[in-house]
Design a protein around this motif. Structure first.
Motif, mmCIF file in Angstrom:
data_model
loop_
_atom_site.group_PDB
_atom_site.id
_atom_site.type_symbol
_atom_site.label_atom_id
_atom_site.label_comp_id
_atom_site.label_asym_id
_atom_site.label_seq_id
_atom_site.Cartn_x
_atom_site.Cartn_y
_atom_site.Cartn_z
ATOM 1 N N LEU A 33 0.845 -1.193 0.000
ATOM 2 C CA LEU A 33 0.000 0.000 0.000
ATOM 3 C C LEU A 33 0.881 1.242 0.000
ATOM 4 O O LEU A 33 1.942 1.251 0.619
ATOM 5 C CB LEU A 33 -0.900 0.032 1.237
ATOM 6 N N ASN A 34 0.407 2.297 -0.679
ATOM 7 C CA ASN A 34 1.149 3.555 -0.614
ATOM 8 C C ASN A 34 0.713 4.334 0.628
ATOM 9 O O ASN A 34 -0.087 3.841 1.426
ATOM 10 C CB ASN A 34 0.986 4.367 -1.912
ATOM 11 N N THR A 35 1.204 5.525 0.794
ATOM 12 C CA THR A 35 0.919 6.296 2.004
ATOM 13 C C THR A 35 -0.549 6.706 2.123
ATOM 14 O O THR A 35 -1.017 7.057 3.197
ATOM 15 C CB THR A 35 1.799 7.564 2.077
ATOM 16 N N SER A 36 -1.283 6.648 1.000
ATOM 17 C CA SER A 36 -2.713 6.970 1.023
ATOM 18 C C SER A 36 -3.595 5.737 1.202
ATOM 19 O O SER A 36 -4.818 5.845 1.230
ATOM 20 C CB SER A 36 -3.104 7.687 -0.273
ATOM 21 N N GLY A 37 -2.972 4.570 1.272
ATOM 22 C CA GLY A 37 -3.720 3.334 1.486
ATOM 23 C C GLY A 37 -4.183 2.630 0.229
ATOM 24 O O GLY A 37 -5.054 1.763 0.282
ATOM 25 N N TYR A 38 -3.599 2.974 -0.916
ATOM 26 C CA TYR A 38 -3.962 2.355 -2.193
ATOM 27 C C TYR A 38 -2.879 1.394 -2.651
ATOM 28 O O TYR A 38 -1.709 1.552 -2.318
ATOM 29 C CB TYR A 38 -4.153 3.411 -3.278
ATOM 30 N N HIS A 39 -3.269 0.420 -3.466
ATOM 31 C CA HIS A 39 -2.312 -0.478 -4.111
ATOM 32 C C HIS A 39 -1.797 0.229 -5.363
ATOM 33 O O HIS A 39 -2.545 0.385 -6.327
ATOM 34 C CB HIS A 39 -2.977 -1.805 -4.515
ATOM 35 N N PRO A 40 -0.537 0.668 -5.366
ATOM 36 C CA PRO A 40 -0.030 1.421 -6.514
ATOM 37 C C PRO A 40 0.301 0.515 -7.702
ATOM 38 O O PRO A 40 0.565 -0.677 -7.550
ATOM 39 C CB PRO A 40 1.243 2.076 -5.973
ATOM 40 N N ALA A 41 0.304 1.112 -8.872
ATOM 41 C CA ALA A 41 0.673 0.406 -10.093
ATOM 42 C C ALA A 41 2.190 0.382 -10.239
ATOM 43 O O ALA A 41 2.893 1.233 -9.692
ATOM 44 C CB ALA A 41 0.038 1.081 -11.296
ATOM 45 N N TYR A 42 2.664 -0.595 -10.993
ATOM 46 C CA TYR A 42 4.090 -0.673 -11.322
ATOM 47 C C TYR A 42 4.248 -1.349 -12.676
ATOM 48 O O TYR A 42 3.347 -2.047 -13.141
ATOM 49 C CB TYR A 42 4.887 -1.421 -10.250
ATOM 50 N N VAL A 43 5.386 -1.124 -13.317
ATOM 51 C CA VAL A 43 5.696 -1.748 -14.603
ATOM 52 C C VAL A 43 6.504 -2.997 -14.314
ATOM 53 O O VAL A 43 7.581 -2.930 -13.734
ATOM 54 C CB VAL A 43 6.478 -0.787 -15.516
ATOM 55 N N LYS A 44 5.974 -4.143 -14.736
ATOM 56 C CA LYS A 44 6.646 -5.402 -14.422
ATOM 57 C C LYS A 44 7.716 -5.805 -15.438
ATOM 58 O O LYS A 44 8.587 -6.596 -15.121
ATOM 59 C CB LYS A 44 5.636 -6.536 -14.265
ATOM 60 N N ASP A 45 7.656 -5.279 -16.679
ATOM 61 C CA ASP A 45 8.646 -5.649 -17.690
ATOM 62 C C ASP A 45 8.849 -4.497 -18.679
ATOM 63 O O ASP A 45 8.225 -4.460 -19.738
ATOM 64 C CB ASP A 45 8.202 -6.914 -18.414
#
Length: 68
Positions: A33-45
């Protein structure tokens, strides 16, 4: 080399970027979780990124930057 940067502090985990990515390289961090409580996106490849810029254009929180 392409570089897609997602600012985890701004990301609200809406998953629009996940849905619009034509090569399916963006995911949400389900175990974090980020500081706001959300699951952030990320680039996996990053190597598979085509620089279509859909993710950055569609992000309602302007959390994504694309560098060519």
């Amino acid at each position: 080399m392409p570089d897609v940067r997602i600012d985890e502090k701004l990301c609200k985990g809406c998953s629009i970027c996940v849905d619009v990515c034509p090569v399916h390289i963006i995911e949400l961090k389900k175990d974090e979780l980020n500081t706001s409580g959300y699951h952030p996106a990320y680039v996996k490849d990053m190597d598979k990124c085509t620089l279509c810029t859909y993710c950055g254009l569609m992000c309602p929180d302007t959390a994504i930057e694309i560098w060519k």
